[in-house]
Design a protein around this motif. Structure first.
Motif, PDB file in Angstrom:
ATOM      1  N   ALA A 192       9.725  10.691   8.450  1.00 21.74           N
ATOM      2  CA  ALA A 192       8.978   9.344   8.155  1.00 21.74           C
ATOM      3  C   ALA A 192       9.719   8.049   8.471  1.00 21.74           C
ATOM      4  CB  ALA A 192       8.457   9.413   6.923  1.00 21.74           C
ATOM      5  N   ARG A 193      10.926   8.034   8.121  1.00 22.10           N
ATOM      6  CA  ARG A 193      11.523   6.790   8.288  1.00 22.10           C
ATOM      7  C   ARG A 193      11.974   6.436   9.897  1.00 22.10           C
ATOM      8  NH1 ARG A 193      14.717   9.356   4.006  1.00 22.10           N
ATOM      9  NH2 ARG A 193      14.272   8.434   2.073  1.00 22.10           N
ATOM     10  N   GLU A 194      12.371   7.826  10.455  1.00 23.02           N
ATOM     11  CA  GLU A 194      12.322   7.678  12.016  1.00 23.02           C
ATOM     12  C   GLU A 194      11.112   7.228  12.629  1.00 23.02           C
ATOM     13  OE1 GLU A 194      13.983  10.524  15.683  1.00 23.02           O
ATOM     14  OE2 GLU A 194      14.040  11.142  13.622  1.00 23.02           O
ATOM     15  N   ALA A 195       9.913   7.913  12.102  1.00 24.61           N
ATOM     16  CA  ALA A 195       8.861   7.439  12.866  1.00 24.61           C
ATOM     17  C   ALA A 195       8.100   6.115  12.367  1.00 24.61           C
ATOM     18  CB  ALA A 195       7.668   8.561  12.440  1.00 24.61           C
ATOM     19  N   THR A 228       4.387   1.774   1.714  1.00 20.03           N
ATOM     20  CA  THR A 228       5.180   2.943   1.172  1.00 20.03           C
ATOM     21  C   THR A 228       4.777   4.459   1.654  1.00 20.03           C
ATOM     22  OG1 THR A 228       5.823   1.613  -0.609  1.00 20.03           O
ATOM     23  CG2 THR A 228       6.166   3.719  -0.835  1.00 20.03           C
ATOM     24  N   LEU A 229       5.645   5.059   2.326  1.00 20.36           N
ATOM     25  CA  LEU A 229       5.084   6.366   2.802  1.00 20.36           C
ATOM     26  C   LEU A 229       5.523   7.185   1.710  1.00 20.36           C
ATOM     27  CD1 LEU A 229       6.603   6.228   6.191  1.00 20.36           C
ATOM     28  CD2 LEU A 229       4.114   5.740   5.563  1.00 20.36           C
ATOM     29  N   ILE A 280       0.859  -1.236  -0.056  1.00 26.83           N
ATOM     30  CA  ILE A 280      -0.011   0.042  -0.013  1.00 26.83           C
ATOM     31  C   ILE A 280       0.935   1.319   0.066  1.00 26.83           C
ATOM     32  CG2 ILE A 280      -1.801   1.245   1.445  1.00 26.83           C
ATOM     33  CD1 ILE A 280      -1.953  -1.827   2.492  1.00 26.83           C
ATOM     34  N   LEU A 281       0.386   2.071  -0.834  1.00 30.25           N
ATOM     35  CA  LEU A 281       1.033   3.566  -0.943  1.00 30.25           C
ATOM     36  C   LEU A 281       0.054   4.523  -0.277  1.00 30.25           C
ATOM     37  CD1 LEU A 281       3.116   5.676  -1.933  1.00 30.25           C
ATOM     38  CD2 LEU A 281       1.950   5.660  -4.128  1.00 30.25           C
ATOM     39  N   ILE A 282       0.696   5.646   0.538  1.00 30.93           N
ATOM     40  CA  ILE A 282      -0.043   6.439   1.208  1.00 30.93           C
ATOM     41  C   ILE A 282       0.711   7.601   1.023  1.00 30.93           C
ATOM     42  CG2 ILE A 282      -1.072   7.049   3.209  1.00 30.93           C
ATOM     43  CD1 ILE A 282      -0.601   4.581   4.732  1.00 30.93           C
ATOM     44  N   GLU A 295       8.547   0.085   4.084  1.00 29.33           N
ATOM     45  CA  GLU A 295       9.400  -0.524   2.992  1.00 29.33           C
ATOM     46  C   GLU A 295      10.029   0.580   2.213  1.00 29.33           C
ATOM     47  OE1 GLU A 295       6.840  -2.547   0.458  1.00 29.33           O
ATOM     48  OE2 GLU A 295       7.009  -4.383   1.694  1.00 29.33           O
ATOM     49  N   ALA A 296       9.499   1.795   1.972  1.00 31.51           N
ATOM     50  CA  ALA A 296      10.221   2.912   1.285  1.00 31.51           C
ATOM     51  C   ALA A 296       9.477   4.175   1.667  1.00 31.51           C
ATOM     52  CB  ALA A 296      10.077   2.482  -0.123  1.00 31.51           C
TER      53      ALA A 296
END
Length: 260
Positions: free
Chosen positions: A41-44, A29-30, A4-6, A49-50
């Motif tokens: 976002a990566r930290e949160a 995927t964010l 899923i992409l958001i 996945e990406a």
């Protein structure tokens, strides 16, 4: 497991939905508007996945996000969550000469829908304010009207429902739905919003992944996993086709006639 992409998922409802999906075992995927927000976002959510990076205020940025998404193979669902709110005191014009609210809230989900390989499910975030929106399409960029931030936001959220229903009509093999998360205390909703924040992202996740017969429908409008009333103009083929034509003219990209 679904992929899923958001969009717009560095904080707020988008990040909440991502956390729920990861907890349920899905691949997420964010999306962030810049590298700084991508790092946040990566930290949160390190389990993501990406993180796709692109500024949805510009057509170039929208195209970049679509290209990045397609490079990662097909998604099972896309949640179009990115949006700007109703507190802009004056009309802001983007680099493409468009209204900022229209560009992010309407044109971005349109162009991403048109360019990204169609998933099985599409989810568009609207608002209860859409019921006060104006379905007229003659001044989408607010060039002739006196600016009203609340009305511009309401119009954009109505057009999100129009887009969801237009895609449902054009692409019968894709489940395309819209929803209102409620007036919840996010950065956009404000600290005084009365609805339950914990329920704000549940319907997005449900529409994106659930096998519940109530969720595996298309052309629906929901609040807290229940069908609810949408502005009648959103179901007008004339309004739908008018919006699709306007967006195609602005971007040079028509919505494909069928999902491929």
């Amino acid at each position: 497991m679904a992929r899923i992409l958001i969009t717009g998922s560095t904080d707020g409802l988008g990040l909440m939905a991502a956390r729920l999906l990861v907890h349920d075992g899905h691949g997420v995927t964010l999306h962030a508007r810049n590298e700084t927000r991508a790092d946040d976002a990566r930290e949160a959510l390190p389990e993501a996945e990406a993180v796709l990076v692109g500024d949805l205020t510009t057509i170039e940025g929208m195209r970049s996000v679509a290209d990045q998404a397609n490079e990662r193979d097909r998604y099972d669902a896309i949640i179009h969550n990115a949006a700007v709110g109703y507190r802009e005191p004056s009309r802001i014009e983007t680099a493409d000469g468009l209204s900022h609210v229209f560009a992010v809230n309407v044109l971005a989900p349109y162009l991403l829908t048109a360019l990204i390989t169609p998933p099985d499910r599409l989810v568009y975030l609207s608002s209860g304010m859409h019921r006060g929106g104006d379905p007229k399409l003659d001044d989408l960029q607010w060039r002739t009207r006196n600016w009203d931030g609340s009305r511009a936001y309401a119009d954009s959220k109505l057009l999100d429902v129009v887009l969801a229903f237009a895609v449902a009509r054009r692409w019968p093999d894709v489940l395309s739905n819209a929803l209102e998360p409620g007036w919840v205390p996010t950065k956009m909703g404000g600290p005084g919003a009365p609805d339950d924040l914990s329920l704000g992202a549940v319907t997005q996740v449900w529409l994106a992944t659930s096998q519940d017969p109530a969720a595996t429908v298309t052309g629906g409008y929901f609040h807290h996993q229940e069908p609810c009333f949408a502005h009648p103009a959103a179901r007008s083929p004339e309004v739908q086709d008018g919006l699709l034509d306007a967006c195609a003219e602005l971007t040079g990209v028509p919505l494909p006639s069928h999902a491929t």
